[in-house]
Write a protein that holds these residues in place. Structure first.
Motif, PDB file in Angstrom:
ATOM      1  N   SER A 103      42.636   2.091  -7.963  1.00  0.00           N
ATOM      2  CA  SER A 103      42.729   1.351  -6.848  1.00  0.00           C
ATOM      3  C   SER A 103      42.159  -0.093  -6.728  1.00  0.00           C
ATOM      4  CB  SER A 103      41.932   2.209  -5.680  1.00  0.00           C
ATOM      5  OG  SER A 103      40.303   2.617  -6.102  1.00  0.00           O
ATOM      6  N   CYS A 104      41.044  -0.497  -7.480  1.00  0.00           N
ATOM      7  CA  CYS A 104      40.674  -1.590  -7.719  1.00  0.00           C
ATOM      8  C   CYS A 104      41.436  -2.608  -8.748  1.00  0.00           C
ATOM      9  CB  CYS A 104      39.175  -1.503  -7.711  1.00  0.00           C
ATOM     10  SG  CYS A 104      38.215  -0.923  -6.421  1.00  0.00           S
ATOM     11  N   HIS A 105      41.373  -1.723  -9.959  1.00  0.00           N
ATOM     12  CA  HIS A 105      41.910  -2.767 -11.155  1.00  0.00           C
ATOM     13  C   HIS A 105      43.499  -2.585 -11.458  1.00  0.00           C
ATOM     14  CE1 HIS A 105      37.715  -3.893 -12.259  1.00  0.00           C
ATOM     15  NE2 HIS A 105      37.551  -2.535 -12.084  1.00  0.00           N
ATOM     16  N   GLY A 106      44.294  -1.834 -10.539  1.00  0.00           N
ATOM     17  CA  GLY A 106      45.689  -1.638 -10.880  1.00  0.00           C
ATOM     18  C   GLY A 106      46.144  -0.598 -11.822  1.00  0.00           C
ATOM     19  N   LEU A 107      47.327  -0.157 -11.584  1.00  0.00           N
ATOM     20  CA  LEU A 107      47.640   1.063 -12.721  1.00  0.00           C
ATOM     21  C   LEU A 107      47.390   0.521 -13.899  1.00  0.00           C
ATOM     22  CD1 LEU A 107      50.619   2.589 -10.721  1.00  0.00           C
ATOM     23  CD2 LEU A 107      48.225   3.327 -11.022  1.00  0.00           C
ATOM     24  N   ALA A 108      47.770  -0.782 -14.284  1.00  0.00           N
ATOM     25  CA  ALA A 108      47.721  -1.090 -15.738  1.00  0.00           C
ATOM     26  C   ALA A 108      46.628  -2.335 -15.820  1.00  0.00           C
ATOM     27  CB  ALA A 108      49.157  -1.671 -16.018  1.00  0.00           C
ATOM     28  N   GLY A 109      45.669  -2.126 -15.065  1.00  0.00           N
ATOM     29  CA  GLY A 109      44.759  -3.085 -15.082  1.00  0.00           C
ATOM     30  C   GLY A 109      45.253  -4.488 -14.877  1.00  0.00           C
ATOM     31  N   GLU A 110      46.340  -4.590 -14.051  1.00  0.00           N
ATOM     32  CA  GLU A 110      46.797  -5.823 -13.697  1.00  0.00           C
ATOM     33  C   GLU A 110      45.857  -6.638 -12.707  1.00  0.00           C
ATOM     34  OE1 GLU A 110      48.835  -2.991 -11.203  1.00  0.00           O
ATOM     35  OE2 GLU A 110      47.953  -2.928 -13.089  1.00  0.00           O
ATOM     36  N   GLY A 111      45.066  -5.892 -11.752  1.00  0.00           N
ATOM     37  CA  GLY A 111      44.247  -6.300 -10.928  1.00  0.00           C
ATOM     38  C   GLY A 111      44.857  -5.908  -9.473  1.00  0.00           C
ATOM     39  N   ALA A 112      44.231  -6.279  -8.541  1.00  0.00           N
ATOM     40  CA  ALA A 112      44.536  -5.895  -6.896  1.00  0.00           C
ATOM     41  C   ALA A 112      44.083  -6.912  -6.067  1.00  0.00           C
ATOM     42  CB  ALA A 112      44.092  -4.491  -6.729  1.00  0.00           C
ATOM     43  N   GLU A 113      44.225  -6.971  -4.821  1.00  0.00           N
ATOM     44  CA  GLU A 113      43.907  -7.880  -3.820  1.00  0.00           C
ATOM     45  C   GLU A 113      42.234  -8.131  -3.855  1.00  0.00           C
ATOM     46  OE1 GLU A 113      44.340  -8.813   0.858  1.00  0.00           O
ATOM     47  OE2 GLU A 113      45.390  -6.970  -0.034  1.00  0.00           O
ATOM     48  N   ASP A 114      41.556  -7.269  -4.166  1.00  0.00           N
ATOM     49  CA  ASP A 114      40.101  -7.521  -4.012  1.00  0.00           C
ATOM     50  C   ASP A 114      39.581  -7.893  -5.274  1.00  0.00           C
ATOM     51  OD1 ASP A 114      39.944  -6.885  -1.424  1.00  0.00           O
ATOM     52  OD2 ASP A 114      39.544  -4.708  -1.530  1.00  0.00           O
TER      53      ASP A 114
END
Length: 767
Positions: free
Chosen positions: A34-45
């Motif tokens: 939820s924070c880092h993305g499904l493949a570690g790609e990052g997210a908004e926060d």
């Protein structure tokens, strides 16, 4: 959250290998995605991708201590180990990154440096080879009259520098001399690109020519007034040797108001030639940069270009902007004007020659071929040369059109990225890799004869080219980038803490570093390990006083071993220690970042926020180590600073000037630290010598150096040449006893002969 859960379910439905991988993936999707993305790609926060070079053990330790953000300490033990292993294998590690997004060769334009060098060598190819027979000094010819007649010759020698006080005598004689004439000539090597200020000090007539032996840079042959110092500035390209000549004449000067007392007494005579390098200070132009050999004029492009992309740590020409396009056009116009102004000499003709048009047209054909780095076919010859010389077309206009169309052509501006290169392509790969410039005549002839067919033939050419002054300049530039001091503009220190430190001292320290780099890189062994192990410094009289060496005040630079000091080559060089320090205190953080990124090749995330260092005055009783530990104690700092601080602390025996010390604020220096290698091994380091011993043996060190050098030479990602290329180069480096020059040859032979994949992205060509 429902969207995240839905995506997690989809992801979990994909095939996984092994129960352990399945469990680690499940934990990641539940607690981390939820924070880092499904493949570690990052997210908004958390916009930064989850990639790096930490070992699984390091990741597990960090996860157990700090993750997940909203409930740290709930993912520990086997869970932390399993999610760390999954992250590492799926997308975090360099292996995973290469698997998920394979690197490819990118079509690239010439970098700014390559553009300048290519034009310099393109024009220079019609003037003869650049000559360098240094470092020695200038050829000096002395005459006992104001004319350079052979019968009046006094002295014929090589002077290491021009810094003389002749008094009232003839040079080299006890005879009082009213008149004499001296000419110094040869070549001057510019180590860096930029503006150079030349300074001449004398009471008598003087002229100085630099890179133009027809128009003096300084002309004070007819003196007026009492000025004894003359300054002029000229722009030079680094790594080039320029013709230089200086002439001095002492006339029958003197004043005698009483004619009955006879002729006036001779006046004293002295002369000094100095210069100020870019961002430097005025200093004697020493033998390090002088050669007695005559060398041809160099074309120096003055058109300013926007800086190249350095986001990957080295210059890349992978994007085209309007500013770059305009600069390329201006550069072509400047070059065309220069060619027309020097046309007769370049084309070896004269204005009134009956065959001038034919010779100029033949010159233009050779110009285009050398710019394109290959012979022209009939269609190209017609397009770029013949059609420009139509009936009634003014000759100079035709030449300008040829030059403009050539220098704005993709064939000049871009480097090929062909998967099936021909031998002319291989020649260009070699020349741009080692010289940042176009191939010389020998390379082009080898290509024409089919003598670049295999790796051994390419390596033979690379061995010839690696000792060229242009390669030396490129390696010097790389080493300064590797050390993170290529752009140090200000090395000022707190005058209250260090009143003896000034601009001249800073310039001497820079010279000391450069001499050490040259000594190691171009010695017989060219042994990389000496960068880390040497216990010697280059010091002169001024530095000797500051760093505790017993040298006369006017002593020139020489190798010195400081007793009872644990020096470790570059790791403890005073210039680096002063650069990675504050104005009054050392900086374990700056030193640690240099060691982690530069020497060990570790990836460091950007700090979460800019934090000012704790002022020493607010914690007067603490040592620098204690203040840094306090400042970086928050949880969000620990991920990187556990490593940065620990290796940086090993250099705490050296203050903000790089002087050795045993205590600070009355407390003994603690120079101990630990380092956790990418293998997971934890190494205890007690001071700079143990740090150097570890770095010399560590795979990380040779791999990081090899990768950075490859990127600087080839200007393409090393992984694009195969997943095992970096490992192969690091192994070859070790087998060659860490010989830097042999590593450069290995890199060029590999990269030049590699079959290239299609470019991942293309760059719009200039029409």
């Amino acid at each position: 959250m429902p969207v995240v859960l839905a995506l997690a379910m989809v992801a979990l439905s994909r095939p996984v290998q092994g129960d352990e991988a399945t469990k680690g993936k499940a934990i990641y999707l539940k607690q981390c995605a939820s924070c880092h993305g499904l493949a570690g790609e990052g997210a908004e926060d958390y916009p930064h991708a989850l990639v790096g070079d930490k070992s699984i053990k390091e990741l597990a330790k960090y996860i157990a201590k700090t993750m997940p953000e909203d409930d740290p300490g709930t993912c520990v033990g086997d869970d932390a180990d399993e999610v760390a292993a999954y992250i590492h294998d799926a997308f975090y590690s360099s292996v995973a990154q290469a698997r998920n997004k394979p690197a490819r060769i990118e079509l690239s334009r010439l970098t700014v440096r390559q553009h300048q060098n290519a034009l310099a060598d393109l024009i220079g190819s019609f003037r003869g080879s650049m000559e360098w027979d240094g470092p020695k000094g200038l050829q000096g010819d002395y005459f006992k009259s104001q004319r350079s007649r052979q019968e009046d010759r006094l002295i014929d020698r090589v002077d290491p520098s021009v810094q003389f006080d002749f008094g009232v005598n003839l040079p080299g004689s006890d005879e009082v001399g009213h008149r004499f004439f001296i000419r110094w000539q040869g070549g001057v090597l510019a180590p860096d690109s930029g503006d150079y200020e030349f300074v001449v000090r004398t009471e008598h007539s003087v002229k100085l020519w630099v890179n133009d032996l027809e128009k003096p840079l300084i002309d004070r042959w007819v003196k007026s007034g009492k000025d004894n110092e003359y300054r002029e500035t000229i722009r030079l390209i680094g790594g080039r040797v320029y013709p230089i000549r200086m002439e001095m004449a002492k006339g029958k000067q003197g004043v005698n108001d009483d004619k009955k007392k006879g002729p006036p007494p001779p006046t004293p005579a002295s002369i000094a030639l100095l210069w100020k390098r870019p961002k430097g200070v005025v200093e004697t132009l020493s033998a390090r940069y002088l050669s007695p050999k005559k060398t041809p004029e160099v074309f120096v492009l003055h058109t300013p270009f926007p800086p190249d992309d350095r986001s990957m740590g080295y210059e890349r020409g992978t994007s085209v902007s309007r500013a770059w396009d305009e600069a390329a056009t201006d550069a072509a116009l400047e070059t065309a004007g220069y060619v027309v102004d020097h046309l007769n000499r370049l084309a070896e003709t004269s204005t009134d020659a009956s065959d001038r048009r034919e010779k100029v047209q033949a010159f233009c054909k050779r110009f285009v071929e050398r710019a394109f780095r290959r012979p022209l076919d009939d269609e190209q010859k017609q397009m770029y040369v013949d059609r420009r010389f139509g009936d009634g077309v003014d000759l100079e206009i035709a030449v300008k059109r040829v030059v403009l169309s050539t220098l704005l052509s993709p064939a000049f501006l871009y480097q090929e990225a062909s998967a099936n290169p021909d031998q002319y392509d291989l020649a260009s790969r070699l020349s741009f890799g080692l010289w940042d410039s176009i191939p010389d005549q020998e390379l082009l002839e080898a290509a024409a004869k089919g003598e670049l067919k295999n790796r051994d033939q390419v390596a033979k050419q690379a061995e010839r080219m690696v000792n060229d002054v242009r390669t030396k300049a490129k390696l010097r530039e790389f080493l300064l980038q590797w050390l993170r001091v290529d752009r140090v503009a200000d090395l000022s220190k707190d005058p209250k803490a260090f009143p003896e430190f000034d601009e001249a001292t800073a310039a001497d320290l820079r010279t000391s570093l450069e001499m050490f780099l040259d000594d190691v890189a171009w010695s017989d062994g060219s042994d990389f390990r000496r960068f880390l192990e040497s216990d010697e410094l280059y010091l002169n009289g001024r530095l000797g006083k500051l760093y505790g060496a017993s040298l006369p005040a006017d002593a020139p630079f020489q190798k010195i071993k400081l007793s009872d000091e644990p020096r470790a080559g570059l790791l403890t060089h005073p210039y680096l220690m002063a650069s990675f320090a504050y104005t009054a205190t050392s900086s374990p953080i700056h030193r640690g970042v240099f060691l982690a990124r530069g020497v060990l090749g570790r990836a460091l995330a950007a700090p979460p926020a800019a934090v000012a260092p704790l002022a020493p005055d607010l914690h007067a009783g603490l040592t620098t180590r204690e203040r840094v530990a306090l400042q970086t104690s928050p949880k969000e700092c620990r991920m990187c600073h556990d490593m940065i601080n620990s290796v940086g602390f090993t250099l705490e025996n050296f203050d903000a000037l790089g002087r050795f010390r045993k205590e600070e604020n009355g407390k003994p220096i603690d120079a101990s630290g630990t380092y956790q290698a990418t293998s997971g091994e934890s190494i205890v380091l007690r001071g700079p010598r143990e740090l150097a011993d570890y770095l010399v043996k560590a795979d990380e060190t040779r791999t990081a150096f090899s990768q950075q050098l490859f990127h600087n030479l080839v200007k393409q990602p090393v992984n694009a040449f195969g997943p095992d290329e970096l490992k192969k180069l690091a192994t070859a480096f070790e087998k060659a006893d860490f010989n830097i020059r042999k590593l450069m040859v290995e890199m060029m032979a590999d990269s030049a002969t590699a079959s290239r994949q299609p470019a991942e992205k293309t760059v719009a060509a200039t029409p």
